[in-house]
Scaffold this motif. Structure first.
Motif, PDB file in Angstrom:
ATOM      1  N   THR A  19       7.536 -49.198  -5.921  1.00 23.83           N
ATOM      2  CA  THR A  19       7.404 -48.131  -4.928  1.00 23.83           C
ATOM      3  C   THR A  19       8.772 -47.665  -4.446  1.00 23.83           C
ATOM      4  OG1 THR A  19       5.280 -49.048  -4.227  1.00 23.83           O
ATOM      5  CG2 THR A  19       6.362 -47.561  -2.698  1.00 23.83           C
ATOM      6  N   TRP A  42       2.746 -52.016  -4.263  1.00 25.17           N
ATOM      7  CA  TRP A  42       2.243 -51.358  -3.044  1.00 25.17           C
ATOM      8  C   TRP A  42       1.264 -52.264  -2.312  1.00 25.17           C
ATOM      9  CZ3 TRP A  42       3.124 -47.672   0.258  1.00 25.17           C
ATOM     10  CH2 TRP A  42       2.095 -47.132   1.033  1.00 25.17           C
ATOM     11  N   GLU A  59       3.232 -50.948  -8.503  1.00 24.23           N
ATOM     12  CA  GLU A  59       2.313 -52.086  -8.522  1.00 24.23           C
ATOM     13  C   GLU A  59       2.494 -52.972  -7.301  1.00 24.23           C
ATOM     14  OE1 GLU A  59       2.446 -54.750 -11.969  1.00 24.23           O
ATOM     15  OE2 GLU A  59       0.945 -53.435 -12.885  1.00 24.23           O
ATOM     16  N   ARG A 115      -1.239 -45.138  -8.520  1.00 25.30           N
ATOM     17  CA  ARG A 115      -0.523 -46.410  -8.585  1.00 25.30           C
ATOM     18  C   ARG A 115      -0.032 -46.597 -10.024  1.00 25.30           C
ATOM     19  NH1 ARG A 115      -1.126 -51.791  -5.626  1.00 25.30           N
ATOM     20  NH2 ARG A 115      -2.538 -50.614  -4.281  1.00 25.30           N
TER      21      ARG A 115
END
Length: 300
Positions: free
Chosen positions: A78, A52, A50, A72
């Motif tokens: 990430t 990213w 989330e 995602r």
């Protein structure tokens, strides 16, 4: 022809003698996709959290890299890597690795990716690579990367993978670990016996070695004076090589040798700045100019 890459998408923190960058765009699939995009349409399959940054999505899309296969994960973080290079830039230490969403990555390929004729399995779990391979029903050439961790921990799966792929790309120490051979010529030929049609051993600043049942050769690196950050050079090499093969829709011996040269040249640009910063400033004509220099360098 379309080219699919499956691998890591990361936020890297990099330290070299020339500086430090935090949370920059990285990951094996990212470097590969950008390098390959100079030659052919690329479809990237990976996973991010989330956190990213949307700006990185836009950056990749600006190269016309298809991100339909980029997932995602809600609530996830990430993948992150933190590394430090020593003065000679040939050695590095990993300070921190946070797998985060990569730990649970079980890719399901979009239909367009399943039908792609060229597929690259970037560095990742061998079990994951096998699951991806099962989905690649339209592939005429599948090439894989690996690393020492998977050679040690997933050896039976890796041996199965090698029997099913067309090409293997790995570095010197990985080739020696995989085959038990210290001599790289013997290591390359031993790796061939495990199943792939060809094997490429990356030698960093010394270029790359190619092995098939018909020929063995070495291509030198392009002389790069200003090495700033070697991160992603090997993935860029693979991306340039596979991108050219997909562009030509061919992987005969002559095309493979030229593809190797293009891979070496893309990597020579990658190392000249942090992350993708140098690659963002070049286009195909820059590669062609460097290729002309490289051809003259190899003529005698």
């Amino acid at each position: 022809m379309p080219l699919v890459v499956v691998g890591s998408v990361a936020l890297d923190t990099i330290e070299t003698p020339l500086g430090k960058r935090e949370e920059v765009l990285g990951g094996s699939a990212v470097y590969f996709a950008w390098a390959a995009s100079y030659f052919t349409p690329v479809r990237l399959v990976g996973v991010v959290g989330e956190d990213w940054p949307e700006e990185y999505t836009k950056l990749l899309e600006s190269r016309r890299i298809d991100l339909t296969g980029l997932t995602r994960m809600p609530g996830g973080k990430t993948f992150r890597w933190h590394g430090r290079y020593f003065d000679d830039m040939n050695r590095r230490e990993t300070i921190d690795v946070q797998l985060n969403v990569m730990a649970e990555f079980d890719p399901v390929l979009p239909e367009a990716c399943r039908r792609a004729p060229f597929v690259f399995l970037a560095n990742g779990s061998t079990r994951m690579q096998l699951r991806v391979l099962d989905q690649c029903v339209g592939a005429s050439l599948v090439v894989a990367d690996t690393m020492d961790h998977w050679i040690r921990t997933e050896r039976p799966q890796l041996e199965e993978l090698l029997r099913r792929i067309g090409g293997l790309v790995l570095n010197e120490s990985e080739a020696q670990l995989l085959t038990g051979e210290t001599n790289l010529i013997r290591a390359g030929r031993r790796a061939l016996q495990m199943g792939p049609q060809f094997v490429v051993i990356k030698k960093g600043e010394h270029g790359a070695m190619f092995f098939s049942r018909h020929e063995t050769y070495v291509l030198p690196a392009y002389p790069t004076e200003n090495v700033v950050d070697p991160t992603g050079a090997g993935d860029s090499f693979a991306g340039g090589m596979m991108g050219f093969l997909a562009e030509k829709n061919n992987f005969d011996p002559v095309t493979l040798k030229e593809a190797m040269a293009y891979g070496i040249l893309v990597a020579s640009f990658t190392v000249e700045d942090f992350s993708l910063d140098r690659l963002r400033k070049i286009e195909r004509n820059d590669l062609e100019r460097r290729m002309a220099e490289y051809r003259r360098m190899l003529s005698f």
